[in-house]
Design an enzyme around this catalytic site. Structure first.
Site, PDB file in Angstrom:
ATOM      1  N   SER A 148      -1.142 -11.039  -4.879  1.00 53.60           N
ATOM      2  CA  SER A 148       0.178 -10.447  -4.664  1.00 53.60           C
ATOM      3  C   SER A 148       1.187 -11.241  -5.495  1.00 53.60           C
ATOM      4  O   SER A 148       0.874 -12.341  -5.976  1.00 53.60           O
ATOM      5  CB  SER A 148       0.553 -10.538  -3.181  1.00 53.60           C
ATOM      6  OG  SER A 148       0.648 -11.907  -2.810  1.00 53.60           O
TER       7      SER A 148
ATOM      8  N   ASP B  26      -1.822  -6.890  -6.562  1.00 49.54           N
ATOM      9  CA  ASP B  26      -1.698  -6.123  -5.321  1.00 49.54           C
ATOM     10  C   ASP B  26      -0.215  -5.801  -5.073  1.00 49.54           C
ATOM     11  O   ASP B  26       0.645  -6.691  -5.162  1.00 49.54           O
ATOM     12  CB  ASP B  26      -2.258  -6.993  -4.181  1.00 49.54           C
ATOM     13  CG  ASP B  26      -2.491  -6.207  -2.912  1.00 49.54           C
ATOM     14  OD1 ASP B  26      -2.707  -4.991  -3.001  1.00 49.54           O
ATOM     15  OD2 ASP B  26      -2.466  -6.833  -1.824  1.00 49.54           O
TER      16      ASP B  26
ATOM     17  N   ASP C 147       3.187   0.087  -6.482  1.00 50.55           N
ATOM     18  CA  ASP C 147       3.402   0.642  -5.145  1.00 50.55           C
ATOM     19  C   ASP C 147       4.802   1.242  -5.052  1.00 50.55           C
ATOM     20  O   ASP C 147       5.773   0.557  -4.744  1.00 50.55           O
ATOM     21  CB  ASP C 147       3.207  -0.464  -4.096  1.00 50.55           C
ATOM     22  CG  ASP C 147       3.386   0.071  -2.681  1.00 50.55           C
ATOM     23  OD1 ASP C 147       3.703   1.272  -2.530  1.00 50.55           O
ATOM     24  OD2 ASP C 147       3.209  -0.711  -1.725  1.00 50.55           O
TER      25      ASP C 147
ATOM     26  N   HIS D  19      -1.062  -2.877   7.361  1.00 50.52           N
ATOM     27  CA  HIS D  19      -1.259  -4.281   6.989  1.00 50.52           C
ATOM     28  C   HIS D  19      -1.115  -5.194   8.208  1.00 50.52           C
ATOM     29  O   HIS D  19      -0.477  -4.818   9.191  1.00 50.52           O
ATOM     30  CB  HIS D  19      -0.219  -4.706   5.947  1.00 50.52           C
ATOM     31  CG  HIS D  19      -0.398  -4.036   4.617  1.00 50.52           C
ATOM     32  ND1 HIS D  19       0.534  -3.185   4.081  1.00 50.52           N
ATOM     33  CD2 HIS D  19      -1.413  -4.088   3.733  1.00 50.52           C
ATOM     34  CE1 HIS D  19       0.103  -2.742   2.911  1.00 50.52           C
ATOM     35  NE2 HIS D  19      -1.083  -3.274   2.670  1.00 50.52           N
TER      36      HIS D  19
ATOM     37  N   HIS E  24      -5.971   0.493   2.039  1.00 53.36           N
ATOM     38  CA  HIS E  24      -5.291  -0.778   2.348  1.00 53.36           C
ATOM     39  C   HIS E  24      -5.372  -1.027   3.857  1.00 53.36           C
ATOM     40  O   HIS E  24      -5.700  -0.125   4.627  1.00 53.36           O
ATOM     41  CB  HIS E  24      -3.822  -0.698   1.926  1.00 53.36           C
ATOM     42  CG  HIS E  24      -3.633  -0.817   0.448  1.00 53.36           C
ATOM     43  ND1 HIS E  24      -2.990  -1.881  -0.128  1.00 53.36           N
ATOM     44  CD2 HIS E  24      -4.032  -0.024  -0.572  1.00 53.36           C
ATOM     45  CE1 HIS E  24      -2.991  -1.719  -1.445  1.00 53.36           C
ATOM     46  NE2 HIS E  24      -3.618  -0.608  -1.745  1.00 53.36           N
ATOM     47  N   GLY E  25      -5.033  -2.240   4.250  1.00 56.32           N
ATOM     48  CA  GLY E  25      -4.992  -2.561   5.683  1.00 56.32           C
ATOM     49  C   GLY E  25      -6.351  -2.416   6.348  1.00 56.32           C
ATOM     50  O   GLY E  25      -6.455  -1.954   7.478  1.00 56.32           O
TER      51      GLY E  25
END
Ligand code: G3H
Ligand code: 13P
Ligand code: ZN
Length: 304
Positions: free
Chosen positions: A47, A78, A100, A175, A206-207
């Site tokens: 990230s 990410d 994103d 998340h 995701h998550g």
């Protein structure tokens, strides 16, 4: 390695490429040891905040090291938020990026994602886009399910307008450590409709952390305080049979590492060399990664 190739192979052969975030060196080491032992390809996710923590030059050095390993590794940004971070990581040698724009109005998400695709593809870098909003469980009231979950028809439009290589969707996961307010539920029915509209596009989830209770309990027993937790335990066992080709896990490794370090420090109060408790953290992260590789991803022995 080119990420899109990895994801297409996974989609064709009913496995999932694990996309694991690393927040520190010990988590990275545990993940890599697990992938080497199980012969699993891996997407190492960074990230923007993790990149700032490591520093650009050190990250560059790590990437040079990954290239020497006999393992298919894709280094991935990410949740990239804007062009600046996209340009920064491509300069550092990342293989793929996520843009994103999921919380932007649809047209703006398309515009930004297309701009990133044009820039990244010209440099041989794969792009993941996101459509639908992964609401934080505590903020559940902010979006109705209709707004939150990925709209299958819009997914088709989004992929054709932007040219993304893979698409992250919102089908119920969130998340962090507390993913669900009510009954944990992933909307595989919505996923099916999305797959119908974009049958050739690898899907990203995701998550996806399981958030095992044993880690939460251990952290709380050793001086930590995690008030509420709810994860994906038992919900992802058939995910490898769908077009989900990449699953993102970060929280599980944070929990595994922190619980092992807390336990170690509680029982071995005389130790102060960081490599002693760091080792305990590496070993637990490795165990956790092997479990996710074998139980959820089925990516063991898929390294080519
Ligand atoms: O999806 C988000 C990841 O878990 C990264 O979190 O920005 O705290 O590194 P971070
Ligand atoms: P978790 O919080 O479930 O680990 O998800 C991480 C993630 O999606 C990173 O992009
Ligand atoms: Zn994510």
């Amino acid at each position: 390695m080119k990420q899109v190739k990895m994801l297409r192979d996974a989609m064709k052969n009913n496995y999932i490429v694990p996309a694991f975030n690393f927040a520190n060196f010990e988590i990275l080491r545990g993940i890599l040891d697990a992938c080497i032992e199980t012969k699993s390809p891996v997407i190492l996710q960074v990230s923007e905040s993790a990149l700032n923590y490591f520093g650009d030059d050190i990250m560059c050095g790590l990437i040079a090291g990954f290239r020497k390993m006999k393992l298919p590794i894709s280094v991935h940004l990410d949740h990239g938020a804007n062009m600046d971070i996209i340009k920064r990581v491509i300069k550092l040698g990342f293989d793929s990026v996520m843009i994103d724009g999921s919380t932007l109005p649809y047209k703006e998400n398309v515009k930004l994602t297309k701009k990133v695709v044009d820039y990244a593809h010209a440099r041989g870098v794969s792009v993941e886009g996101e459509l639908g909003i992964l609401a934080i469980a505590n903020d559940d009231g902010l979006y109705s399910d209709g707004e939150r979950f990925t709209n299958p028809q819009q997914a088709k439009d989004f992929v054709s307008l932007t040219g993304v290589d893979s698409l992250a969707v919102s089908i119920g996961t969130n998340h962090g450590v507390n993913k669900y307010i009510g009954e944990p539920k992933i909307r595989f029915d919505i996923l099916k409709k999305i797959e119908k509209e974009i049958p050739n596009t690898p899907i990203v989830l995701h998550g996806a952390s399981l958030v095992e209770q044993k880690y939460v309990d251990s952290i709380n027993e050793h001086g930590g305080f995690i008030k509420k937790s709810a994860g994906n335990d038992n919900l992802l066992e058939n995910a490898h049979k769908t077009n989900i080709s990449k699953i993102n896990m970060d929280t599980d490794f944070r929990l595994a590492y922190t619980s092992a370090v807390r336990e170690f420090m509680d029982s071995k109060a005389d130790k102060y060399c960081p490599r002693t408790y760091g080792r305990a953290g590496i070993d637990e992260v490795k165990r956790c990664a092997i479990d996710r590789i074998k139980k959820i991803c089925h990516s063991h022995d898929k390294a080519k």
